[in-house]
Design a protein around this motif. Structure first.
Motif, PDB file in Angstrom:
ATOM      1  N   VAL A   1       1.450  -1.888   1.785  1.00  0.00           N
ATOM      2  CA  VAL A   1       0.637  -0.796   1.188  1.00  0.00           C
ATOM      3  C   VAL A   1       1.072   0.600   1.880  1.00  0.00           C
ATOM      4  O   VAL A   1       1.074   0.585   3.133  1.00  0.00           O
ATOM      5  CB  VAL A   1      -0.508  -0.638   1.236  1.00  0.00           C
ATOM      6  CG1 VAL A   1      -1.452   0.245   0.347  1.00  0.00           C
ATOM      7  CG2 VAL A   1      -1.121  -2.249   0.453  1.00  0.00           C
ATOM      8  N   ASN A   2       1.737   1.696   1.335  1.00  0.00           N
ATOM      9  CA  ASN A   2       2.026   2.746   2.124  1.00  0.00           C
ATOM     10  C   ASN A   2       1.231   3.941   1.246  1.00  0.00           C
ATOM     11  O   ASN A   2       1.248   4.432   0.306  1.00  0.00           O
ATOM     12  CB  ASN A   2       3.559   3.216   1.761  1.00  0.00           C
ATOM     13  CG  ASN A   2       4.005   4.281   2.515  1.00  0.00           C
ATOM     14  OD1 ASN A   2       4.006   4.496   3.810  1.00  0.00           O
ATOM     15  ND2 ASN A   2       4.207   5.535   1.782  1.00  0.00           N
ATOM     16  N   TRP A   3       0.134   4.473   2.209  1.00  0.00           N
ATOM     17  CA  TRP A   3      -0.975   5.389   1.515  1.00  0.00           C
ATOM     18  C   TRP A   3      -0.659   6.680   2.216  1.00  0.00           C
ATOM     19  O   TRP A   3      -0.939   6.674   3.419  1.00  0.00           O
ATOM     20  CB  TRP A   3      -2.458   4.917   1.550  1.00  0.00           C
ATOM     21  CG  TRP A   3      -3.315   5.849   0.908  1.00  0.00           C
ATOM     22  CD1 TRP A   3      -2.998   6.338  -0.359  1.00  0.00           C
ATOM     23  CD2 TRP A   3      -4.698   5.672   1.395  1.00  0.00           C
ATOM     24  NE1 TRP A   3      -4.413   7.045  -0.583  1.00  0.00           N
ATOM     25  CE2 TRP A   3      -5.165   6.866   0.222  1.00  0.00           C
ATOM     26  CE3 TRP A   3      -5.482   5.547   2.176  1.00  0.00           C
ATOM     27  CZ2 TRP A   3      -6.691   7.218   0.246  1.00  0.00           C
ATOM     28  CZ3 TRP A   3      -6.833   5.764   2.452  1.00  0.00           C
ATOM     29  CH2 TRP A   3      -7.196   6.684   1.494  1.00  0.00           C
ATOM     30  N   GLU A   4      -0.404   7.824   1.532  1.00  0.00           N
ATOM     31  CA  GLU A   4      -0.083   8.994   2.258  1.00  0.00           C
ATOM     32  C   GLU A   4      -1.222  10.115   2.114  1.00  0.00           C
ATOM     33  O   GLU A   4      -2.006   9.658   1.163  1.00  0.00           O
ATOM     34  CB  GLU A   4       1.329   9.699   1.702  1.00  0.00           C
ATOM     35  CG  GLU A   4       2.554   9.039   1.663  1.00  0.00           C
ATOM     36  CD  GLU A   4       3.663   9.514   1.080  1.00  0.00           C
ATOM     37  OE1 GLU A   4       3.486  10.709   0.599  1.00  0.00           O
ATOM     38  OE2 GLU A   4       4.642   8.853   1.269  1.00  0.00           O
ATOM     39  N   PRO A   5      -1.189  10.818   2.992  1.00  0.00           N
ATOM     40  CA  PRO A   5      -2.489  11.803   2.985  1.00  0.00           C
ATOM     41  C   PRO A   5      -2.780  12.474   1.744  1.00  0.00           C
ATOM     42  O   PRO A   5      -3.889  12.946   1.495  1.00  0.00           O
ATOM     43  CB  PRO A   5      -2.188  12.928   4.279  1.00  0.00           C
ATOM     44  CG  PRO A   5      -1.291  12.132   5.126  1.00  0.00           C
ATOM     45  CD  PRO A   5      -0.385  11.329   4.090  1.00  0.00           C
TER      46      PRO A   5
ATOM     47  N   VAL B   1      -6.429   1.427   5.094  1.00  0.00           N
ATOM     48  CA  VAL B   1      -6.536   0.805   4.051  1.00  0.00           C
ATOM     49  C   VAL B   1      -6.012  -0.633   4.030  1.00  0.00           C
ATOM     50  O   VAL B   1      -5.578  -0.889   5.187  1.00  0.00           O
ATOM     51  CB  VAL B   1      -5.007   1.403   3.222  1.00  0.00           C
ATOM     52  CG1 VAL B   1      -3.985   1.708   4.114  1.00  0.00           C
ATOM     53  CG2 VAL B   1      -4.760   1.114   2.005  1.00  0.00           C
ATOM     54  N   LEU B   2      -6.406  -1.629   3.236  1.00  0.00           N
ATOM     55  CA  LEU B   2      -6.128  -2.872   3.259  1.00  0.00           C
ATOM     56  C   LEU B   2      -5.320  -3.492   2.088  1.00  0.00           C
ATOM     57  O   LEU B   2      -5.945  -2.990   0.996  1.00  0.00           O
ATOM     58  CB  LEU B   2      -7.400  -3.576   3.768  1.00  0.00           C
ATOM     59  CG  LEU B   2      -8.254  -3.486   4.969  1.00  0.00           C
ATOM     60  CD1 LEU B   2      -9.270  -4.331   4.921  1.00  0.00           C
ATOM     61  CD2 LEU B   2      -7.270  -3.821   6.226  1.00  0.00           C
ATOM     62  N   GLY B   3      -4.553  -4.468   2.322  1.00  0.00           N
ATOM     63  CA  GLY B   3      -4.054  -5.146   1.161  1.00  0.00           C
ATOM     64  C   GLY B   3      -4.578  -6.593   1.375  1.00  0.00           C
ATOM     65  O   GLY B   3      -4.222  -7.406   2.253  1.00  0.00           O
TER      66      GLY B   3
ATOM     67  N   LEU C   1      -5.846  -6.997  -4.381  1.00  0.00           N
ATOM     68  CA  LEU C   1      -6.507  -5.856  -4.340  1.00  0.00           C
ATOM     69  C   LEU C   1      -5.890  -4.964  -3.216  1.00  0.00           C
ATOM     70  O   LEU C   1      -5.259  -5.391  -1.975  1.00  0.00           O
ATOM     71  CB  LEU C   1      -7.821  -5.975  -3.913  1.00  0.00           C
ATOM     72  CG  LEU C   1      -8.932  -6.772  -5.099  1.00  0.00           C
ATOM     73  CD1 LEU C   1     -10.190  -7.015  -4.529  1.00  0.00           C
ATOM     74  CD2 LEU C   1      -8.836  -6.044  -6.513  1.00  0.00           C
ATOM     75  N   VAL C   2      -5.802  -3.437  -3.349  1.00  0.00           N
ATOM     76  CA  VAL C   2      -5.559  -2.801  -2.332  1.00  0.00           C
ATOM     77  C   VAL C   2      -7.052  -1.897  -2.272  1.00  0.00           C
ATOM     78  O   VAL C   2      -7.642  -1.282  -2.997  1.00  0.00           O
ATOM     79  CB  VAL C   2      -4.628  -1.831  -2.943  1.00  0.00           C
ATOM     80  CG1 VAL C   2      -4.481  -0.476  -1.767  1.00  0.00           C
ATOM     81  CG2 VAL C   2      -3.268  -2.214  -3.110  1.00  0.00           C
ATOM     82  N   LEU C   3      -7.551  -2.099  -1.037  1.00  0.00           N
ATOM     83  CA  LEU C   3      -8.612  -1.269  -0.600  1.00  0.00           C
ATOM     84  C   LEU C   3      -8.668  -0.119   0.043  1.00  0.00           C
ATOM     85  O   LEU C   3      -7.810   0.080   1.270  1.00  0.00           O
ATOM     86  CB  LEU C   3      -9.674  -2.226   0.159  1.00  0.00           C
ATOM     87  CG  LEU C   3      -9.904  -3.643  -0.446  1.00  0.00           C
ATOM     88  CD1 LEU C   3     -10.818  -4.707   0.462  1.00  0.00           C
ATOM     89  CD2 LEU C   3     -10.841  -3.483  -1.695  1.00  0.00           C
ATOM     90  N   THR C   4      -9.308   0.959  -0.166  1.00  0.00           N
ATOM     91  CA  THR C   4      -9.317   2.094   0.885  1.00  0.00           C
ATOM     92  C   THR C   4     -10.653   2.491   1.107  1.00  0.00           C
ATOM     93  O   THR C   4     -11.680   2.233   0.338  1.00  0.00           O
ATOM     94  CB  THR C   4      -8.793   3.388  -0.087  1.00  0.00           C
ATOM     95  OG1 THR C   4      -9.710   3.581  -1.222  1.00  0.00           O
ATOM     96  CG2 THR C   4      -7.184   3.236  -0.995  1.00  0.00           C
ATOM     97  N   PHE C   5     -10.860   3.058   2.383  1.00  0.00           N
ATOM     98  CA  PHE C   5     -11.951   3.527   2.957  1.00  0.00           C
ATOM     99  C   PHE C   5     -11.965   4.865   3.433  1.00  0.00           C
ATOM    100  O   PHE C   5     -11.078   5.221   4.154  1.00  0.00           O
ATOM    101  CB  PHE C   5     -12.233   2.689   4.384  1.00  0.00           C
ATOM    102  CG  PHE C   5     -12.105   1.073   4.097  1.00  0.00           C
ATOM    103  CD1 PHE C   5     -13.366   0.206   3.940  1.00  0.00           C
ATOM    104  CD2 PHE C   5     -10.875   0.386   3.939  1.00  0.00           C
ATOM    105  CE1 PHE C   5     -13.243  -1.285   3.913  1.00  0.00           C
ATOM    106  CE2 PHE C   5     -10.847  -0.970   3.842  1.00  0.00           C
ATOM    107  CZ  PHE C   5     -12.053  -1.744   3.783  1.00  0.00           C
TER     108      PHE C   5
END
Length: 433
Positions: free
Chosen positions: A202-206, A240-242, A246-250
């Motif tokens: 998972v690659n989550w950008e700002p 962020v967790l995978g 599921l992909v989980l964002t906090f």
């Protein structure tokens, strides 16, 4: 000749000859010895083996931190403006194996089991040493994020120059690299037990852009747009967790924390949960997802429902997977230095009497250190899960209670820092229960 009055009649009875008297003493001794031997064999009064046998006191001197593995003790000694000295000792006898000097900095040691290397962190710099020789394997500067894969052979590494890389830990050679935006949150997807990767990253950008990357090649599998980060990132940690599909964002927003689950295949929202308080830690805790802040909250990853909340405090931590059957050890419970066992599925709490801090969290057994008012040192304690108590097994004089470690994966050795700046090594024998 001096006569000593024994105060009793020690005369020989007339019907007993003198030679019988001479033989009675050794015969009685033999009978007593045999009785003692039988008693010991039966376990009736056997003297228990000591739990700790001192091996060596390392007079390392100065302000020293250490890290223990199954067969080595690594120490790091540093002062402001001075070179950092890393030393390796053999834990079985305390013999020095090698010594390496690095540039000055506040260094943290992290052995990697199975990779044969020792990671040395200094701010945003990373140096990787060979555990056998102390030689530098590879180095990176400007490191902003690291995550280890469960095989302990590879890591995800984010740095200012090289971007995102999947590296082989032993050699530092990247399997793949790609550029990412500053502040990007990256994690490898794991199964629900956290034991195996699922083949995607998972690659989550700002700005809210999320990319699902192929673990083997780093190629983009799918791209989506999720809500961008809100709140003050410097004050409100996010993650962020995978997990499984599921992909989980906090995301911390104001005085609350929003947890959102997305389907990894479509990036469609699956569920959302809100916790009415800022949070400082996120992750798995047995079969649940735990969010830690003023309280510890467990969320069912299948539905997003809050399963339970434990009244802890802002400094509380949980030690996942320390005990079989999904039981957590929570420290800082109810605002004091207390330990509590919490059943991960139900949230049922089992407070542990006394004041203890964890030394190890391996499944082979859990060791703790406790203190006694008026004495310098610490008690070594062993957790008995059936009674939810920690039993004292040995007194450790002069040791610093929060500076002890047990070897892993087998708890065979114990190492502690003393108040005199030395490091004491013991061989540890678990008590018979």
């Amino acid at each position: 000749m001096q006569v000593i009055d024994l105060g009793e009649d020690w005369s020989i009875r007339p019907d007993r000859p003198d030679h019988a008297r001479r033989r009675s003493a050794p015969r009685l001794v033999g009978l007593l010895a045999a009785a003692v031997l039988l008693t010991l064999l039966a376990g009736g009064s056997a003297v228990p083996q000591p739990s700790l046998v001192p091996i060596r006191l390392l007079a390392v001197g100065g302000s020293v931190n250490f890290q223990l593995t199954d067969d080595r003790v690594f120490t790091v000694r540093s002062q402001d403006g001075s070179p950092v000295v890393i030393t390796a000792y053999r834990v079985t006898n305390g013999a020095r194996l090698w010594q390496t000097t690095l540039n000055a900095g506040k260094e943290v040691l992290q052995p990697v089991p199975g990779a044969g290397v020792l990671l040395v962190w200094g701010g945003t710099s990373l140096t990787v040493l060979d555990v056998g020789t102390g030689q530098i394997r590879w180095q990176r500067a400007g490191v902003t994020g690291v995550e280890f894969l469960p095989d302990n052979q590879r890591m995800l590494l984010v740095s200012e120059d090289a971007g995102l890389q999947l590296l082989t830990i032993e050699s530092g050679q990247p399997d793949w690299s790609r550029q990412v935006s500053a502040g990007t949150n990256v994690t490898v997807a794991l199964d629900s037990a956290g034991q195996h990767t699922l083949g995607w990253v998972v690659n989550w950008e700002p700005d809210g852009t999320i990319r699902i990357l192929d673990e083997a090649s780093g190629q983009t599998l799918r791209t989506g747009k999720l809500p961008a980060s809100i709140g003050d990132p410097a004050r409100s940690p996010e993650a962020v967790l995978g997990i499984d599909r599921l992909v989980l964002t906090f995301i911390t927003a104001g005085d609350g924390t929003v947890i959102t689950a997305y389907d990894s295949a479509t990036l469609a929202r699956t569920w959302q949960a809100t916790i009415p308080e800022p949070s400082v830690r996120f992750g798995r805790c047995g079969p649940m997802i735990c969010v830690g802040g003023t309280n510890l909250t467990a969320i069912d990853p299948a539905t997003g429902s809050i399963r339970w909340r434990a009244d802890t405090w802002a400094g509380a931590i949980w030690l996942p997977d320390t005990i079989p059957d999904g039981v957590l050890i929570v420290t800082g419970y109810r605002g004091s230095e207390r330990l509590t066992l919490i059943e991960a599925r139900s949230g049922k709490a089992h407070p542990i009497p006394g004041r203890w801090i964890p030394i190890s969290d391996g499944p082979a057994g859990n060791l703790f250190a406790g203190y006694q008012v008026g004495r310098i040192g610490a008690w070594l304690g062993v957790l008995h899960q059936r009674t939810n108590t920690v039993r004292s097994v040995a007194w450790l004089p002069d040791v610093v209670r929060d500076q002890c470690q047990a070897s892993t994966p087998e708890q065979t050795y114990l190492v502690c820092t003393t108040i005199h700046g030395a490091i004491q090594i013991w061989r540890y024998t678990p008590p018979i229960t």
